[in-house]
Write an enzyme that holds these catalytic residues in place. Structure first.
Site, mmCIF file in Angstrom:
data_model
loop_
_atom_site.group_PDB
_atom_site.id
_atom_site.type_symbol
_atom_site.label_atom_id
_atom_site.label_comp_id
_atom_site.label_asym_id
_atom_site.label_seq_id
_atom_site.Cartn_x
_atom_site.Cartn_y
_atom_site.Cartn_z
ATOM 1 N N ASP A 101 6.107 66.030 62.239
ATOM 2 C CA ASP A 101 6.582 67.166 62.334
ATOM 3 C C ASP A 101 4.726 68.623 62.372
ATOM 4 O O ASP A 101 5.499 69.758 63.077
ATOM 5 C CB ASP A 101 7.106 67.977 61.324
ATOM 6 C CG ASP A 101 7.787 70.022 61.502
ATOM 7 O OD1 ASP A 101 8.619 69.851 62.668
ATOM 8 O OD2 ASP A 101 7.686 70.737 60.664
ATOM 9 N N THR A 127 10.154 75.663 62.689
ATOM 10 C CA THR A 127 11.029 73.740 63.082
ATOM 11 C C THR A 127 11.616 73.046 61.819
ATOM 12 O O THR A 127 12.276 73.327 61.368
ATOM 13 C CB THR A 127 9.768 73.058 63.321
ATOM 14 O OG1 THR A 127 9.431 72.252 62.236
ATOM 15 C CG2 THR A 127 8.679 73.153 64.217
ATOM 16 N N GLN A 167 11.861 67.409 68.610
ATOM 17 C CA GLN A 167 12.584 68.600 68.342
ATOM 18 C C GLN A 167 12.774 69.880 69.044
ATOM 19 O O GLN A 167 11.614 69.985 70.387
ATOM 20 C CB GLN A 167 10.914 68.904 67.324
ATOM 21 C CG GLN A 167 11.310 70.097 66.770
ATOM 22 C CD GLN A 167 9.070 70.613 65.600
ATOM 23 O OE1 GLN A 167 8.664 70.448 67.271
ATOM 24 N NE2 GLN A 167 9.620 70.795 64.243
#
Length: 188
Positions: A101, A127, A167
């Site tokens: 991430d 996110t 993502q």
């Protein structure tokens, strides 16, 4: 595996920022802002330590901080766990997911020349034996209407692909008015 410098040859975020602070070309007001940021990073490392060491391949030149060039939507980050992880492979998978991430959504900003120091600047973003270095290759295939689509691949040092990531996130940029406009508003 992509050809990048080895992790020992890449500076940490604090080392990069300290080099900028020490550069005689930097304006004093910006030097103070960077110094505050370094102190904040060091304090956060003590109060809320991140269990992962991360090194971004490729530096922004000091002259590019406020107006970064538009770049290819791709970046590389070396990462490894700080300390020894338990033998349980599920724990290793969790660490890899945690690491994936970091920095991925920022890849979508590269073609737009937006960073934490630019104007407009980032206003909001949402996110294995991990004692070894892993290379995280990140690229953004699309950024439009405040959304970024990003993909990543994680390699071992010997080039073995060990994980892939994707993502999609929301990105907002804020234009900071010139100092004279901010000063005028403050005096009203």
């Amino acid at each position: 595996m992509p050809h990048v410098p080895q992790p020992e040859d890449v500076r940490s975020t604090v080392e990069r920022m300290q080099a900028w602070i020490d550069d005689p070309r930097i304006p004093e007001r910006f030097r103070k802002r960077l110094q505050m940021r370094v102190e904040e990073l060091l304090l956060n490392m003590v109060e809320q330590p991140v269990p992962v060491e991360i090194k971004v391949c490729g530096d922004l030149d000091l002259t590019e901080l406020a107006r970064p060039p538009k770049r290819e939507p791709k970046q590389y980050v070396w990462m490894r766990a700080k300390g020894t992880l338990p033998a349980d492979k599920r724990f290793h998978h969790c660490v890899a997911a945690y690491c994936s991430d970091h920095y991925l959504l920022m890849t979508s900003l590269k073609p737009h020349g937006i960073t934490a120091h630019s104007n407009p600047r980032i206003a909001m973003m949402a996110t294995i034996d991990h004692t070894i270095w892993l290379l995280y290759e990140m690229e953004s295939t699309r950024t439009i209407n405040g959304r970024g689509l990003n993909f990543g691949r994680i390699f071992t040092r010997d080039g073995k692909l060990v994980a892939s990531t994707a993502q999609e996130g929301v990105v907002r940029a804020a234009v900071v008015p010139p100092r004279e406009v901010r000063d005028k508003k403050a005096n009203l």
